[in-house]
Design an enzyme around this catalytic site. Structure first.
Site, PDB file in Angstrom:
ATOM      1  N   VAL A 327       0.828  -1.201   0.000  1.00 17.54           N
ATOM      2  CA  VAL A 327       0.000   0.000   0.000  1.00 17.54           C
ATOM      3  C   VAL A 327       0.866   1.257   0.000  1.00 17.54           C
ATOM      4  O   VAL A 327       0.519   2.260  -0.637  1.00 17.54           O
ATOM      5  CB  VAL A 327      -0.969  -0.012   1.209  1.00 17.54           C
ATOM      6  N   GLU A 402      -7.476  -2.216   5.107  1.00 17.04           N
ATOM      7  CA  GLU A 402      -7.615  -2.969   6.353  1.00 17.04           C
ATOM      8  C   GLU A 402      -6.440  -3.913   6.522  1.00 17.04           C
ATOM      9  O   GLU A 402      -5.784  -4.313   5.559  1.00 17.04           O
ATOM     10  CB  GLU A 402      -8.927  -3.744   6.394  1.00 17.04           C
ATOM     11  N   GLY A 544      -5.738  -6.861   0.092  1.00 17.27           N
ATOM     12  CA  GLY A 544      -6.308  -5.908   1.037  1.00 17.27           C
ATOM     13  C   GLY A 544      -5.422  -4.696   1.173  1.00 17.27           C
ATOM     14  O   GLY A 544      -4.751  -4.291   0.215  1.00 17.27           O
ATOM     15  N   GLU A 545      -5.411  -4.084   2.348  1.00 20.65           N
ATOM     16  CA  GLU A 545      -4.590  -2.908   2.671  1.00 20.65           C
ATOM     17  C   GLU A 545      -5.038  -1.646   1.925  1.00 20.65           C
ATOM     18  O   GLU A 545      -4.540  -0.571   2.192  1.00 20.65           O
ATOM     19  CB  GLU A 545      -3.111  -3.139   2.334  1.00 20.65           C
ATOM     20  N   GLY A 546      -5.968  -1.752   0.973  1.00 15.12           N
ATOM     21  CA  GLY A 546      -6.291  -0.642   0.089  1.00 15.12           C
ATOM     22  C   GLY A 546      -5.570  -0.747  -1.235  1.00 15.12           C
ATOM     23  O   GLY A 546      -5.672   0.152  -2.078  1.00 15.12           O
TER      24      GLY A 546
END
Length: 581
Positions: A327, A402, A544-546
């Site tokens: 990210v 997240e 995830g993580e954006g």
């Protein structure tokens, strides 16, 4: 929780209200009497209602609702419906032909009994104007008295829902609604019954806008900042739709640009959407895209539902802070700033990251509630506050990311419940679990869905029971972004699960979101279909993580820039398409 469910004839209000209560241990207060005139249609309706009630419910047929509520103010109770109660009361006192008829005492007695009820209570009532009423003096009397009755009961209920064509609309901001009632009706509502306190407007406490050197790295502030207080963080104001006038102007402008109509495909639609979100055409360039990573651990991770051990959550939070995660790299490449917020990491983290921390890890959703009611409110308030601060600091586009080992399990539970999908259909491989891990995860999702099913239509209780602190915070964050008219690019499955709940908390919030990508997780596509969002990318990502939303960010920027900066046919002195109108 005291809930008033309003709706018209055959709107589905009774079925909706029945779904708010468990399948056992419920008292059903039936207010309609058997037809004395032998009306077969009315008898058929009553029989259908009786047949639909779960076998674990106890039916009490009575017109004296106030007495029954006071006799047992604890047992979960459904009252169906107040329209029948009203008719039977007027019948009982011979009030249909009485021009001076006054039932304020009966309304006060019933409303006080509702206010004193301490268990779960659901009351069904026809909404004024949506019920079948004869255009005669008796019909007008019924409508007038029903309006007074509904207003009085709504004033003492925690939740008011309007069901239209089988779809539930949350009616929030009760005090403001009361203000719109004509004086002669409002004055008839019993004075001793207090109206609900509206959720206060957010009190901004902006963080400083990070310097350009923070792009791709986590931005923090010195010391802990106070959390903005929301008296009722689960209650959101009305969500305005994006500006339709700006969208029409943007669509017309696309027809004037030096290209064949529609030749930029979905880029044109995204640009139109951004113009409507900004309320201006041409749209402004995106200058402050911001990613907030919500981190938290989950008790269910101890059951072996992830390929990684729970301690990885804290280690990855440190990696985000150091700028070493995917990210961070993608944010730096795309000119976005990143913040990480620890909501429930099972470790000590720096104070600037943990200032909104709710607890260390959350409960194992297969056998206990993930959060307490107070923790759920704290998480929702944190998410709303974080959104406010980022927007007040200049963010013009938000992304929620997240991090939490095991978080795809509660996300899958939420999606399964909110889309009515079986566990084996929604469960994916998450971080890369093997077949045995998939079996364990499916069992955990099955157990979580069993525990969460009674709360599927109550967003707050659903978050409390089977989510997690960071998921609840993301729901508050996404809903608040919509309230604040700020566009959002949704990331993967966990974020989209939070978005499903956010759209229930703040109906209409989905209009302010675009789906960045389609995850490899099967539940993600199911959730996107529920939200009616078509993803921009399909790269089989599941990090995830954006990261997926950040990968889509250049497309959104390209959509804005082409709409804003391309020359029109007139400006470039290029012959336009022939007029075929």
């Amino acid at each position: 929780m005291r809930t008033l469910v309003l709706g018209g004839i055959r709107s589905g209000k009774s079925a909706f209200g029945e779904g708010l209560l468990p399948e056992v241990g419920v008292r059903y207060l039936a207010t309609a009497s058997d037809p004395a005139t032998g009306d077969p249609e009315w008898a058929c309706r009553i029989d259908a209602h009786r047949a639909r009630r779960p076998s674990g419910w106890t039916t009490v047929e009575s017109a004296d609702v106030a007495t029954e509520l006071r006799r047992d103010p604890v047992t979960p109770t459904l009252v169906d419906d107040l329209g029948s109660w009203l008719s039977r009361h007027i019948d009982g006192v011979g009030g249909w032909d009485d021009e001076t008829f006054d039932m304020s005492a009966a309304v006060t007695e019933l409303s006080t009994a509702v206010a004193d009820f301490t268990g779960d209570l659901v009351m069904i009532s026809p909404e004024v104007g949506l019920s079948l009423v004869a255009p005669v003096p008796a019909g007008r009397l019924f409508q007038d008295q029903l309006g007074i009755l509904n207003a009085a009961v709504a004033a003492v209920c925690d939740r008011v829902v309007l069901v239209v064509a089988g779809r539930a609309l949350e009616l929030r901001g009760g005090a403001a609604a009361d203000a719109a009632v004509p004086h002669e009706v409002a004055s008839a509502v019993p004075a001793p019954i207090p109206a609900p306190i509206p959720a206060p407007a957010p009190v901004p406490s902006p963080d400083p806008v990070p310097a350009p050197s923070t792009l791709g790295a986590v931005s923090v502030t010195d010391g802990a900042a106070p959390i903005t207080e929301f008296e009722n963080p689960e209650q959101f104001g009305f969500v305005d739709a994006p500006d339709r006038t700006a969208a029409i102007a943007a669509r017309a402008r696309h027809g004037e640009l030096t290209k064949p109509a529609g030749s930029l495909g979905r880029l044109e639609e995204i640009g139109i959407w951004m113009a409507s979100c900004q309320g201006v055409c041409p749209p402004r360039p995106i200058t402050e895209p911001t990613v907030v990573i919500f981190a938290g651990d989950h008790g269910v991770a101890q059951a072996g539902v992830s390929a990684f051990p729970p301690e990885v959550t804290a280690q990855m939070v440190a990696n985000f802070s150091a700028g070493g995660a995917a990210v961070n790299v993608l944010a730096k490449q795309n000119g976005a700033r990143v913040r990480v917020e620890d909501l429930a990491v099972n470790a000590e983290t720096p104070e600037a990251i943990s200032r909104f921390k709710v607890r260390r890890s959350t409960g194992d959703l297969t056998r206990e509630d993930a959060l307490t009611a107070d923790e759920t409110r704290a998480a929702l308030a944190a998410g709303r506050t974080i959104a406010d601060r980022e927007i007040d600091s200049g963010a013009d586009l938000l992304i929620a990311g997240e991090m939490g080992i095991g978080n795809t399990t509660p996300a899958t539970v939420l999606i399964g419940l909110l889309t009515d999908t079986e566990p084996v259909v929604v469960v994916g491989r998450g971080t890369g679990i093997d077949d045995n891990g998939w079996i364990r995860k499916t069992a955990a999702v099955r157990d979580g869905m069993r525990r969460g099913r009674p709360h599927a239509r109550i967003p707050f209780d659903l978050l409390r029971t089977v989510s997690g602190a960071e998921i609840a915070a993301m729901a508050g964050f996404l809903a608040q972004a919509a309230v604040r008219k700020t566009p959002v690019i949704l990331d993967g499955m966990v974020v989209t699960a939070a978005a499903l709940v956010a759209n229930d908390l703040a109906p209409g919030a989905r209009e302010w979101w675009v789906a960045g990508h389609r995850s490899a997780e099967p539940a993600h596509q199911i959730a996107l279909r529920q939200l009616d969002l078509v993803p921009l990318l399909d790269l089989s990502m599941r990090l995830g993580e954006g990261s997926g939303a950040l990968t889509a960010l250049p497309l959104v920027q390209a959509a804005v820039n082409t709409l804003a900066s391309m020359a029109t046919f007139a400006e470039a002195q290029v012959s336009g398409a022939p007029d075929v109108s």
